[in-house]
Design a protein around this motif. Structure first.
Motif, short mmCIF file in Angstrom:
data_model
loop_
_atom_site.label_atom_id
_atom_site.label_comp_id
_atom_site.label_asym_id
_atom_site.label_seq_id
_atom_site.Cartn_x
_atom_site.Cartn_y
_atom_site.Cartn_z
N LEU A 1 -6.99 4.32 6.42
CA LEU A 1 -7.80 3.55 7.35
C LEU A 1 -6.86 2.59 8.07
CD1 LEU A 1 -10.96 2.75 5.19
CD2 LEU A 1 -10.49 4.76 6.60
N ALA A 2 -6.85 2.65 9.39
CA ALA A 2 -5.85 1.90 10.16
C ALA A 2 -6.51 1.07 11.25
CB ALA A 2 -4.85 2.87 10.79
N ASP A 3 -5.84 -0.01 11.61
CA ASP A 3 -6.33 -0.83 12.71
C ASP A 3 -5.75 -0.38 14.05
OD1 ASP A 3 -3.73 -1.65 12.49
OD2 ASP A 3 -4.19 -3.71 11.93
N ARG B 1 0.86 -1.19 0.00
CA ARG B 1 0.00 0.00 0.00
C ARG B 1 0.89 1.24 0.00
NH1 ARG B 1 -5.09 1.92 2.21
NH2 ARG B 1 -4.84 4.11 2.81
N THR B 2 0.54 2.24 -0.79
CA THR B 2 1.27 3.52 -0.80
C THR B 2 0.32 4.67 -0.48
OG1 THR B 2 0.94 3.70 -3.20
CG2 THR B 2 3.02 2.75 -2.44
N ASP B 3 0.80 5.61 0.30
CA ASP B 3 0.02 6.81 0.65
C ASP B 3 0.87 8.05 0.37
OD1 ASP B 3 -2.49 5.67 1.91
OD2 ASP B 3 -0.96 4.68 3.13
N TYR B 4 0.21 9.22 0.41
CA TYR B 4 0.89 10.46 0.09
C TYR B 4 0.53 11.53 1.12
CZ TYR B 4 1.21 8.01 -4.35
OH TYR B 4 1.43 7.05 -5.32
N ALA B 5 1.55 12.24 1.62
CA ALA B 5 1.35 13.34 2.56
C ALA B 5 2.32 14.46 2.22
CB ALA B 5 1.54 12.88 4.00
N ARG C 1 -1.00 2.66 11.84
CA ARG C 1 -0.66 1.44 11.12
C ARG C 1 -1.77 1.13 10.12
NH1 ARG C 1 0.37 -3.85 14.58
NH2 ARG C 1 -1.91 -3.86 14.62
N PRO C 2 -1.53 1.35 8.83
CA PRO C 2 -2.60 1.18 7.83
C PRO C 2 -3.00 -0.28 7.64
CG PRO C 2 -0.75 2.49 6.97
CD PRO C 2 -0.29 1.84 8.23
#
Length: 617
Positions: free
Chosen positions: A481-483, A354-358, A506-507
């Motif tokens: 969305l993280a647990d 998974r990749t995210d951007y900030a 932690r995604p």
């Protein structure tokens, strides 16, 4: 054959020499010369060399040719022949001012775009004057790319590692400063942001966010007064500066913009109020408040320990000069680039990414990469009652022209008591790496290897389209969305795995982008997102936006949950907000749902929303 010699007057020779020198490109050297310690290819404008040669020596007549005497000064006919334009070589004719400027511009590309942002923003507080001059003297983008790569290599604490810890820590500090020190302007531009980026988190902070009553220490005169909001940062040691460094920041406008000061009396809100906030000696009648204003750096009143304050003012000036200078480079220059690793190949070892951007700055984006591996796919070896699985992870990010811009290499160990191994096999292990990248298109390749089964190898490739966040456009980071989501201790803020700012997040990872992440009813749905470029009111220096959280049923689009939050409750003076929300899933039936966070900005009249799907089992 009769030969003709043209002689220049003394005035013309001097003019030609002046033009020849002027056309040498500033900052360049001939025959491999260097400028400011960095190699620069020397260059001379076309035609300049010819003009310079002509100015330094006159053309000599052939030895066998008869000498021709210059015409007499009184001969008008001959003077007209000498001044005729066709008698002068057009190639050696002096250039006009317009032609000189045009040729100079053609020979040197101006710094713009990403390079200008890198120089004036990304490394503004850590680049030395010498490095800045050298970077500005470079001629093309290839030289600038090489310079930037060497700039980070010179600061890499571990040159043999494919990761540059200094660079990663630097961009994490920028992100933290933007989130915590914004005051109607990005946090990196503030004095507190400047110091944090340059020297990191202080060892302790004495914070007075509301000001109010303040008991002065004896070295400031003693006595009680009322202050503006202020903070004192204490560093036990700063290399090149000294031990026990105290830095004071004061918010005299009471708008959240704390500025650095070397005048400890500046925080005194009653400084100019007659009879207000008197020092101990002033209360005892042994001094007058008017005595504070007799010149000098500080306007502190006299007290039991105020002797020698004037002599220490030069120390405070010297401290300010050192603290705002770029921090010294701790590591030697390196000649080699980071070596490129060849990706592994072999039997399929499945894993999910998974990749995210900030946003970090206008031209730098933090890209957290999360890998998820099923423990059942890992080979465990049990020894002395302990089962251990080991996985090597290798990653590379490259441009569309196959130039490597980021690499990471780590070893992940999964250790469990032998009796708990069967339960461990039903779980997943997660790995996290945050990469600072510029906006643009990239390719990311990842390979993993099961150390206990060397033929067990997994390969993954994905395109990365890193977004560009425009200054005037309302925009958001990825919606994660993280647990698990929780605040971290002060000593780990901005650093460590799964940490964004001051939050551990932690995604959840799914098989691909189109597949929703999964939760169980006994878990919490944790949401994390940032919004950028909120409008700031010119008068109040505050934002005014509404944040809405929604959960809808994916099948019927029925609204199940809706809550609202004012931006002022999150960070009133910042153009950047971090939204964190946690929802218990026990009240939702098994099924598919959508989480949406919507921001409505009342000042810029813009709205932006982000949606992520999830499944409850």
């Amino acid at each position: 054959m009769k030969q003709k010699v043209v002689r220049l007057s003394q005035k013309s020779s001097v003019l030609a020499l002046g033009i020849g020198i002027f056309m040498l490109v500033p900052g360049s050297g001939l025959n491999g010369a260097t400028a400011w310690g960095f190699p620069v290819i020397g260059a001379v404008a076309p035609g300049a060399a010819a003009v310079l040669t002509m100015a330094m020596q006159e053309p000599a007549a052939p030895q066998d040719a008869p000498q021709t005497t210059a015409p007499a000064a009184g001969s008008d006919k001959d003077r007209k022949k000498l001044d005729k334009p066709e008698d002068v070589d057009p190639l050696n004719r002096p250039l006009s001012d317009k032609q000189k400027i045009k040729r100079q511009r053609e020979m040197k590309q101006e710094i713009s775009g990403a390079y200008k942002t890198w120089l004036n923003q990304d490394v503004a507080w850590i680049i030395t004057d010498q490095e800045s001059k050298a970077f500005k003297s470079l001629s093309n983008d290839e030289e600038r790319d090489a310079f930037i790569e060497q700039f980070w290599l010179r600061r890499n604490p571990n040159p043999d590692s494919p990761d540059n810890e200094f660079r990663e820590e630097h961009y994490r500090r920028i992100a933290y400063a933007n989130e915590h020190y914004a005051a109607g302007k990005p946090g990196w531009k503030t004095d507190r942001g400047h110091i944090y980026i340059s020297f990191g988190k202080p060892d302790s902070i004495d914070s007075h966010p509301s000001g109010g009553s303040y008991e002065r220490p004896m070295d400031e005169g003693g006595g009680e007064t009322s202050t503006f909001p202020f903070e004192t940062w204490h560093y036990r040691y700063l290399e090149g500066i000294g031990d026990n460094i105290d830095l004071e920041f004061v918010d005299t406008c009471q708008c959240g913009d704390y500025h650095f000061t070397i005048d400890r009396s500046e925080k005194d809100a009653l400084l100019h109020v007659p009879g207000g906030g008197e020092t101990m000696y002033e209360q005892m009648g042994q001094a007058k408040k008017a005595d504070r204003f007799k010149g000098g750096l500080e306007s502190l009143g006299t007290g039991p320990m105020s002797t020698g304050q004037q002599s220490k003012q030069f120390d405070r000036i010297e401290l300010a000069a050192k603290i705002f200078a770029p921090p010294p480079i701790k590591f030697k220059d390196l000649d080699n680039f980071i070596s490129e690793h060849t990706l592994l190949s072999g039997p399929v070892f499945p894993f999910e990414v998974r990749t995210d951007y900030a946003k970090v700055t206008e031209d730098t984006v933090l890209v957290p990469v999360t890998l998820q591996i099923k423990n059942r796919d890992v080979t465990f070896i049990t020894k002395d009652g302990v089962s251990k699985g080991v996985v090597n992870i290798l990653g590379k990010v490259s441009t569309i022209t196959h130039k490597t811009v980021q690499t990471f290499e780590d070893t992940v160990e999964i250790t469990q008591p032998e009796e708990l191994l069967q339960k461990t096999l039903d779980k997943q292990s997660v790995y996290w790496k945050a990469l600072p990248l510029r906006p643009g298109a990239y390719r990311m390749d990842i390979a993993i290897k099961d150390v206990n089964n060397k033929d067990h190898i997994g390969i993954y490739a994905q395109s990365l389209n890193v977004p560009k966040y425009d200054d005037e456009k309302l925009a958001t980071s990825s919606l994660i969305l993280a647990d698990r989501m929780e605040k971290v201790p002060n000593q780990t803020i901005g650093t460590g795995n799964f940490i964004l700012g001051n939050t551990y997040i932690r995604p959840r990872v799914s098989a691909n982008v189109a597949t929703p992440v999964k939760f169980t009813r006994d878990q919490h749905l944790n949401c994390w997102m940032q919004v950028y470029n909120l409008g700031i009111d010119d008068k109040t220096k505050s934002n005014s936006a509404t944040v809405t959280y929604e959960i809808r049923d994916s099948a019927s689009d029925k609204l199940l949950l809706e809550t609202h939050q004012a931006s002022a409750d999150l960070s009133a003076h910042s153009d950047q907000l971090t939204m964190e929300q946690s929802v218990a899933l026990a009240g939702l039936q098994p099924g598919s749902y959508k989480m949406t966070i919507r921001i409505n900005d009342a000042i810029s009249k813009q709205e932006v929303a982000k949606t992520a799907s999830f499944v409850v089992e």
